[in-house]
Design an enzyme around this catalytic site. Structure first.
Site: not given
Length: 223
Positions: A151, A126, A124, A29, A62, A101, A157-158
């Site tokens: 990753d 989302r 991908k 975030q 991230h 992705d 895990g989606g």
């Protein structure tokens, strides 16, 4: 809060405090995606600086944009070389590296380079409101190949499950999964394996049964 308390106390003994935070979860975030959202990373950065941290060390954050919220030195350590060393020991014949992705394309490229192999990137999407993931790629040539999906974070895990289901339809051989931070919320690990993944490997930034790669030495060298 516990980390902030430790830093505050440590300042009484030293003026040079380094905050080593292997998994900076708040980095997801680092900006406002939907109206009204709080930019949590900005708040965390301010708090760490306020209590006296002079440097922050993280592993595969991230989003590198998250580090822009700091006004003190930061170091982002990569786990890719260590993960590559582990997979070399498995002696998988001509594995094909897959990024689930486009955001992880550079990660997959580096990982594939260290394994002296090729890589592909899936497209991908989302839904920010529901979290639902869809693979938009139409077809990839992975027939008969062992694959390694790489990753940085696996939470529910989606993304990995959707990528695995898609790749299985392309008639690939075995699918391995590698990640830096394995959260595996709920029964994510079981669901990933049920989707068709042969083995899941993560680092010990978050201790799990899948944590086969130790990052302590790499972090120590970055101090």
């Amino acid at each position: 809060m516990y980390t902030l308390a430790i830093i505050s106390q440590a300042r009484k003994a030293s003026s040079k405090i380094y905050a080593i935070i292997p998994y900076m979860g708040y980095a997801r975030q680092d900006r406002q995606f939907l109206s009204g959202e709080v930019v949590t990373m900005s708040i965390v950065a301010k708090m760490l600086q306020a209590v006296g941290a002079k440097k922050v060390i993280v592993v595969d954050i991230h989003s590198k944009t998250a580090l822009n919220h700091f006004k003190i030195p930061t170091v982002n350590v990569s786990a890719i070389p260590e993960l590559a060393k582990y997979f070399k020991k498995l002696k998988i014949k001509k594995p094909f590296v897959v990024s689930p992705d486009t955001g992880g394309s550079s990660r997959a490229k580096k990982f594939a380079s260290l394994l002296n192999t090729d890589f592909i990137t899936l497209k991908k999407s989302r839904n920010r409101n529901t979290g639902k993931v869809q693979i938009q790629s139409s077809k990839v040539d992975v027939h008969g190949r062992d694959l390694i999906i790489i990753d940085d974070i696996i939470s529910t895990g989606g993304s990995i499950i959707k990528a695995t289901q898609f790749l299985k339809k392309q008639k690939c051989k075995r699918i391995f999964v590698a990640c830096t931070h394995g959260l595996f919320v709920g029964d994510a690990e079981r669901k990933i394996k049920k989707a068709g993944v042969s083995k899941i490997i993560s680092t010990n930034t978050i201790p799990r049964s899948t944590s086969k790669v130790d990052m302590a030495g790499v972090i120590a060298k970055s101090i």
